[in-house]
Write a protein that holds these residues in place. Structure first.
Motif, PDB file in Angstrom:
ATOM      1  N   CYS A   1      -9.300  -3.919  12.094  1.00 29.31           N
ATOM      2  CA  CYS A   1      -8.879  -3.128  10.948  1.00 29.31           C
ATOM      3  C   CYS A   1     -10.114  -2.383  10.429  1.00 29.31           C
ATOM      4  O   CYS A   1     -11.043  -2.998   9.916  1.00 29.31           O
ATOM      5  CB  CYS A   1      -8.332  -4.063   9.872  1.00 29.31           C
ATOM      6  SG  CYS A   1      -7.336  -3.201   8.667  1.00 29.31           S
TER       7      CYS A   1
ATOM      8  N   SER B   1      -0.099   8.951   7.146  1.00 27.39           N
ATOM      9  CA  SER B   1       0.878   8.298   6.266  1.00 27.39           C
ATOM     10  C   SER B   1       0.246   7.480   5.135  1.00 27.39           C
ATOM     11  O   SER B   1       0.802   7.393   4.053  1.00 27.39           O
ATOM     12  CB  SER B   1       1.802   7.405   7.080  1.00 27.39           C
ATOM     13  OG  SER B   1       1.070   6.356   7.659  1.00 27.39           O
ATOM     14  N   LYS B   2      -0.929   6.876   5.389  1.00 24.90           N
ATOM     15  CA  LYS B   2      -1.562   6.114   4.298  1.00 24.90           C
ATOM     16  C   LYS B   2      -2.260   7.101   3.362  1.00 24.90           C
ATOM     17  O   LYS B   2      -2.154   7.005   2.151  1.00 24.90           O
ATOM     18  CB  LYS B   2      -2.551   5.105   4.893  1.00 24.90           C
ATOM     19  CG  LYS B   2      -2.904   3.924   4.086  1.00 24.90           C
ATOM     20  CD  LYS B   2      -1.795   2.984   3.654  1.00 24.90           C
ATOM     21  CE  LYS B   2      -0.628   2.746   4.544  1.00 24.90           C
ATOM     22  NZ  LYS B   2       0.525   2.124   3.859  1.00 24.90           N
TER      23      LYS B   2
ATOM     24  N   ALA C   1       0.845  -1.209   0.000  1.00 22.11           N
ATOM     25  CA  ALA C   1       0.000   0.000   0.000  1.00 22.11           C
ATOM     26  C   ALA C   1       0.873   1.250   0.000  1.00 22.11           C
ATOM     27  O   ALA C   1       1.151   1.858   1.043  1.00 22.11           O
ATOM     28  CB  ALA C   1      -0.938  -0.027   1.199  1.00 22.11           C
TER      29      ALA C   1
ATOM     30  N   TYR D   1      -4.783  -7.499   7.043  1.00 22.32           N
ATOM     31  CA  TYR D   1      -3.411  -6.987   6.920  1.00 22.32           C
ATOM     32  C   TYR D   1      -2.445  -7.859   7.736  1.00 22.32           C
ATOM     33  O   TYR D   1      -2.584  -7.965   8.954  1.00 22.32           O
ATOM     34  CB  TYR D   1      -3.427  -5.546   7.428  1.00 22.32           C
ATOM     35  CG  TYR D   1      -2.124  -4.819   7.383  1.00 22.32           C
ATOM     36  CD1 TYR D   1      -1.423  -4.681   6.193  1.00 22.32           C
ATOM     37  CD2 TYR D   1      -1.593  -4.241   8.534  1.00 22.32           C
ATOM     38  CE1 TYR D   1      -0.224  -3.996   6.156  1.00 22.32           C
ATOM     39  CE2 TYR D   1      -0.403  -3.543   8.498  1.00 22.32           C
ATOM     40  CZ  TYR D   1       0.285  -3.427   7.304  1.00 22.32           C
ATOM     41  OH  TYR D   1       1.466  -2.757   7.266  1.00 22.32           O
TER      42      TYR D   1
ATOM     43  N   ALA E   1       4.699   7.104   4.530  1.00 21.51           N
ATOM     44  CA  ALA E   1       5.043   6.010   5.464  1.00 21.51           C
ATOM     45  C   ALA E   1       6.457   6.109   6.015  1.00 21.51           C
ATOM     46  O   ALA E   1       6.686   5.900   7.209  1.00 21.51           O
ATOM     47  CB  ALA E   1       4.818   4.661   4.797  1.00 21.51           C
TER      48      ALA E   1
ATOM     49  N   ILE F   1      -5.952   3.440  10.073  1.00 20.25           N
ATOM     50  CA  ILE F   1      -5.012   4.124   9.179  1.00 20.25           C
ATOM     51  C   ILE F   1      -5.648   4.445   7.822  1.00 20.25           C
ATOM     52  O   ILE F   1      -5.251   5.409   7.162  1.00 20.25           O
ATOM     53  CB  ILE F   1      -3.705   3.303   9.016  1.00 20.25           C
ATOM     54  CG1 ILE F   1      -2.586   4.191   8.445  1.00 20.25           C
ATOM     55  CG2 ILE F   1      -3.906   2.071   8.172  1.00 20.25           C
ATOM     56  CD1 ILE F   1      -1.201   3.559   8.519  1.00 20.25           C
ATOM     57  N   HIS F   2      -6.662   3.668   7.411  1.00 19.72           N
ATOM     58  CA  HIS F   2      -7.307   3.930   6.106  1.00 19.72           C
ATOM     59  C   HIS F   2      -8.525   4.852   6.231  1.00 19.72           C
ATOM     60  O   HIS F   2      -9.336   4.945   5.307  1.00 19.72           O
ATOM     61  CB  HIS F   2      -7.731   2.601   5.452  1.00 19.72           C
ATOM     62  CG  HIS F   2      -6.577   1.738   5.046  1.00 19.72           C
ATOM     63  ND1 HIS F   2      -5.920   1.889   3.857  1.00 19.72           N
ATOM     64  CD2 HIS F   2      -5.945   0.721   5.696  1.00 19.72           C
ATOM     65  CE1 HIS F   2      -4.938   0.999   3.763  1.00 19.72           C
ATOM     66  NE2 HIS F   2      -4.925   0.279   4.875  1.00 19.72           N
TER      67      HIS F   2
ATOM     68  N   ASN G   1      -8.526  -3.604   5.458  1.00 16.75           N
ATOM     69  CA  ASN G   1      -7.556  -4.061   4.458  1.00 16.75           C
ATOM     70  C   ASN G   1      -7.404  -5.561   4.631  1.00 16.75           C
ATOM     71  O   ASN G   1      -7.040  -5.983   5.726  1.00 16.75           O
ATOM     72  CB  ASN G   1      -6.227  -3.331   4.718  1.00 16.75           C
ATOM     73  CG  ASN G   1      -5.064  -3.920   3.956  1.00 16.75           C
ATOM     74  OD1 ASN G   1      -5.232  -4.760   3.111  1.00 16.75           O
ATOM     75  ND2 ASN G   1      -3.863  -3.473   4.301  1.00 16.75           N
TER      76      ASN G   1
ATOM     77  N   PHE H   1       1.091  -1.084  17.194  1.00 20.68           N
ATOM     78  CA  PHE H   1       0.290  -2.241  17.651  1.00 20.68           C
ATOM     79  C   PHE H   1       1.171  -3.365  18.184  1.00 20.68           C
ATOM     80  O   PHE H   1       0.737  -4.122  19.053  1.00 20.68           O
ATOM     81  CB  PHE H   1      -0.840  -2.664  16.704  1.00 20.68           C
ATOM     82  CG  PHE H   1      -0.521  -3.159  15.326  1.00 20.68           C
ATOM     83  CD1 PHE H   1       0.197  -4.311  15.109  1.00 20.68           C
ATOM     84  CD2 PHE H   1      -1.029  -2.473  14.222  1.00 20.68           C
ATOM     85  CE1 PHE H   1       0.436  -4.781  13.822  1.00 20.68           C
ATOM     86  CE2 PHE H   1      -0.797  -2.926  12.926  1.00 20.68           C
ATOM     87  CZ  PHE H   1      -0.048  -4.079  12.726  1.00 20.68           C
TER      88      PHE H   1
ATOM     89  N   GLY I   1       5.072   4.726  13.603  1.00 21.79           N
ATOM     90  CA  GLY I   1       4.331   3.909  12.639  1.00 21.79           C
ATOM     91  C   GLY I   1       3.242   3.134  13.353  1.00 21.79           C
ATOM     92  O   GLY I   1       3.363   2.815  14.545  1.00 21.79           O
ATOM     93  N   VAL I   2       2.192   2.840  12.603  1.00 17.68           N
ATOM     94  CA  VAL I   2       1.058   2.129  13.187  1.00 17.68           C
ATOM     95  C   VAL I   2       1.434   0.685  13.520  1.00 17.68           C
ATOM     96  O   VAL I   2       1.058   0.150  14.568  1.00 17.68           O
ATOM     97  CB  VAL I   2      -0.155   2.218  12.232  1.00 17.68           C
ATOM     98  CG1 VAL I   2      -1.238   1.243  12.615  1.00 17.68           C
ATOM     99  CG2 VAL I   2      -0.689   3.645  12.220  1.00 17.68           C
ATOM    100  N   VAL I   3       2.216   0.064  12.641  1.00 16.60           N
ATOM    101  CA  VAL I   3       2.614  -1.322  12.927  1.00 16.60           C
ATOM    102  C   VAL I   3       3.436  -1.365  14.219  1.00 16.60           C
ATOM    103  O   VAL I   3       3.182  -2.182  15.110  1.00 16.60           O
ATOM    104  CB  VAL I   3       3.389  -1.940  11.744  1.00 16.60           C
ATOM    105  CG1 VAL I   3       3.935  -3.310  12.117  1.00 16.60           C
ATOM    106  CG2 VAL I   3       2.482  -2.065  10.525  1.00 16.60           C
TER     107      VAL I   3
ATOM    108  N   ASP J   1      -7.287  -0.133  14.362  1.00 13.30           N
ATOM    109  CA  ASP J   1      -6.321   0.420  13.403  1.00 13.30           C
ATOM    110  C   ASP J   1      -7.123   1.135  12.315  1.00 13.30           C
ATOM    111  O   ASP J   1      -7.747   0.504  11.475  1.00 13.30           O
ATOM    112  CB  ASP J   1      -5.486  -0.726  12.823  1.00 13.30           C
ATOM    113  CG  ASP J   1      -4.512  -0.260  11.744  1.00 13.30           C
ATOM    114  OD1 ASP J   1      -4.703   0.831  11.182  1.00 13.30           O
ATOM    115  OD2 ASP J   1      -3.569  -1.020  11.446  1.00 13.30           O
TER     116      ASP J   1
HETATM  117  C1  LIG Z   1      -4.239  -1.657   8.226  1.00 13.55           C
HETATM  118  C2  LIG Z   1      -2.853  -1.115   8.146  1.00 13.55           C
HETATM  119  N1  LIG Z   1      -2.197  -0.769   9.269  1.00 13.55           N
HETATM  120  C3  LIG Z   1      -0.941  -0.272   9.228  1.00 13.55           C
HETATM  121  C4  LIG Z   1      -0.272  -0.110   8.034  1.00 13.55           C
HETATM  122  C5  LIG Z   1       1.131   0.415   8.015  1.00 13.55           C
HETATM  123  O1  LIG Z   1       1.292   1.429   8.940  1.00 13.55           O
HETATM  124  P1  LIG Z   1       2.718   2.049   9.231  1.00 13.55           P
HETATM  125  O2  LIG Z   1       3.410   2.242   7.917  1.00 13.55           O
HETATM  126  O3  LIG Z   1       2.392   3.334   9.926  1.00 13.55           O
HETATM  127  O4  LIG Z   1       3.434   1.092  10.122  1.00 13.55           O
HETATM  128  C6  LIG Z   1      -0.913  -0.472   6.836  1.00 13.55           C
HETATM  129  C7  LIG Z   1      -0.216  -0.346   5.561  1.00 13.55           C
HETATM  130  O5  LIG Z   1      -0.690  -0.654   4.523  1.00 13.55           O
HETATM  131  C8  LIG Z   1      -2.224  -0.979   6.894  1.00 13.55           C
HETATM  132  O6  LIG Z   1      -2.893  -1.333   5.782  1.00 13.55           O
END
Ligand SMILES: Cc1ncc(COP(=O)(O)O)c(C=O)c1O
Length: 391
Positions: free
Chosen positions: A173, A238-239, A41, A125, A244, A207-208, A177, A104, A99-101, A205
Motif C-alpha cells: 500500500c 477514484s480516490k 474513504a 487497508y 469510486a 490509489i492514494h 492507508n 488485486f 476498481g482497485v480492490v 496499490d
Molecule cells: C489502499 C486502497 N486501495 C483500494 C481502495 C478502493 O479502491 P476501489 O474503490 O477502486 O476498489 C481504497 C479505498 O479506500 C484504498 O484505501
C-alpha cells in the motif's frame, strides 16, 4: 481559512438519503443511524464542475453501448503520471478494471495458487487481508514499527517471513492507508530488492498517489525499471476525485510476460472492461481537476491540523500518526480507552462512526481511523466529542 471555507462552500454537499454507503448504511454497519460518519474513504465534496459538465454532456448523448478508450484518455492520463509523479506509463502496459480492490483480487488469483503465501505490511487497508483469505491463500503479515507515531518497515522481519513461508506475492500500500506514510525511494528500493531476491511478485496499490502533503514527494514503484519483471501497479482517479462508484481503475503491467498472465486470467472472469462514465470522469478530472485537487489538499491538511490541535490541548495523550499522504488520520486512544471499550467509547459516548483499528490487522485494537475529507465543522465536532468523553 478563507480558502478552506470557499472550497467547502463551493463543493460541500449533504449526502444523507442519497444511498451513500458512508451516510445511509450506519444502521447496517454500526447499528446506530444517529452517528456522525467519519469512516470509509469517501468525501463530502462534489467533483470539479468541469467533470460534472463532461458527465452531463455524455449522459445527454443518451447512448451507453460498448465503448473504446480514446487516444485523448491515454494522453491525459500519461501526462498526469509524468508531470505529477515522474512516472512513464505506456499504452500497451495499461489495462482497465472496475476498481482497485477488484483488480488485486484478480491478481491474487492470476499470480498464485490456493495455499500459496501472500505477505502484507500491517496495519493495512483491510481488503488486502480479505483478498488473500477469501481466495484461500495463506496470509502472512509483517507488522510496521510504530516509532512514536511514525511508521517504519521492519525489513528484517519482512525478509524472514518471506523466506520462512516461501511467499509468492507481496501486496503493498503506497502511500499507506491507514498509517499515512508516503514511502521514501530508499524504502521502496529495499522492499523491491528483497522481493526480487526471493522471487516474489509485487502489487503496488497506489490509489492514494495524489493525496500527498505539500512538502512530501510520492515515488511510484514505476520508478524502478530494474524490478519491472515482477511489478503490477494499481491506481485510479477514484480516490483523488471521489469517483469510486463509477467503477474505473488502472492496472499497469510493464512486463510483457506478466501482461500475458494477467490477460489470460482476466478473460476468464470479465469481458466488458470499461465503464464509460468512469472513463469520462477520470479523463476530465486529469485534464481540468488540478485546481480542485489543490483545494481539497488544503482542506485535508487544515482538518488534520485542526484535529491535532484540539486533541493536543484537551487529550494530549492521544497519539496521531504523522500524515504524509492520504486523507485519513490514524489515532491511538490507548492512553485513555481500553481496547475492548473502543467501540463503546466511539459510538455510545462520542456518537461517531469510524474505521476501527482492529479491522486493519493485529495489535491495533486501540486505534481508530478518521476521514479528513470532510468539512472542518465535522472534524471539530468529532475532535470535541472525543476530548469531552475521555476520562
Ligand atoms: C489502499 C486502497 N486501495 C483500494 C481502495 C478502493 O479502491 P476501489 O474503490 O477502486 O476498489 C481504497 C479505498 O479506500 C484504498 O484505501
Amino acid at each position: 481559512m478563507d480558502e478552506i471555507e470557499a472550497f467547502c462552500h463551493r463543493y460541500g454537499v449533504a449526502r444523507k438519503n442519497t444511498s451513500s454507503l458512508k451516510w445511509d448504511a450506519l444502521q447496517e454497519r454500526f447499528g446506530d443511524v444517529s452517528l456522525l460518519p467519519m469512516w470509509v474513504a469517501d468525501m463530502e465534496f462534489k467533483i470539479p464542475e468541469s467533470a460534472e459538465q463532461d458527465l452531463i454532456e455524455r449522459i445527454k448523448h443518451g447512448v451507453f453501448g460498448y465503448t473504446i478508450v480514446p487516444d485523448s484518455y491515454y494522453d491525459i492520463f500519461f501526462k498526469w503520471m509524468l508531470e505529477r509523479h515522474h512516472a512513464v506509463v505506456k499504452k500497451e502496459w495499461l489495462r482497465f478494471a472496475t476498481g482497485v480492490v477488484n483488480s488485486f483480487y484478480w491478481l491474487v488469483n492470476a499470480l498464485t495458487e490456493p495455499g500459496d503465501s501472500v505477505i502484507i505490511l500491517t496495519p493495512v487497508y483491510y481488503p488486502f487481508q480479505n483478498a488473500v483469505t477469501d481466495n484461500k491463500r495463506n496470509l502472512i503479515t509483517s507488522e510496521l514499527m510504530n516509532k512514536e507515531g511514525r511508521y517504519e518497515i521492519d525489513f528484517a522481519d519482512f525478509e524472514k517471513k518471506i523466506i520462512e513461508n516461501q511467499v509468492k506475492l507481496f501486496i503493498h500500500c503506497s502511500p499507506h492507508n491507514p498509517v499515512g506514510r508516503v514511502w521514501k525511494k530508499s524504502e521502496l528500493e529495499q522492499l523491491l530488492a528483497i522481493c526480487a531476491k526471493h522471487d516474489v511478485f509485487i502489487i503496488s496499490d497506489e490509489i492514494h498517489q495524489d493525496i500527498i502533503r505539500e512538502d512530501v514527494e510520492f515515488v511510484s514503484a514505476l520508478a524502478f525499471e530494474k524490478y519491472f519483471e515482477r511489478l503490477f501497479v494499481l491506481n485510479s482517479a477514484s480516490k483523488t476525485f471521489n469517483l469510486a462508484c463509477l467503477l474505473h481503475s488502472h492496472v499497469i503491467i510493464p512486463d510483457e510476460n506478466n501482461r500475458k498472465v494477467y490477460d489470460q486470467y482476466a478473460k476468464t472472469i470479465h469481458q466488458a472492461e470499461i465503464s464509460v462514465l468512469g472513463m469520462v470522469a477520470a479523463e476530465s478530472c486529469y485534464r481540468d481537476g488540478a485546481d480542485w485537487l489543490k483545494g481539497l489538499l488544503n482542506v485535508v491538511e487544515y482538518n488534520y491540523q485542526l484535529l491535532k490541535n484540539i486533541l493536543a490541548k484537551r487529550a494530549p495523550k492521544i497519539f496521531i500518526s504523522e500524515k504524509e499522504g492520504t486523507y485519513l488520520a490514524w489515532l491511538d486512544l490507548s492512553s485513555y480507552v481500553k481496547s475492548a471499550q473502543v467501540r463503546d467509547f466511539v459510538q455510545k459516548k462520542c456518537g461517531l462512526a469510524v474505521d476501527y483499528g482492529e479491522w486493519f490487522g493485529p495489535h491495533t485494537q486501540s486505534f481508530i481511523r478518521i476521514n479528513l475529507a470532510t468539512t472542518p465543522q465535522n472534524i471539530q465536532y468529532a475532535a470535541e466529542q472525543i476530548a469531552a468523553n475521555i476520562v
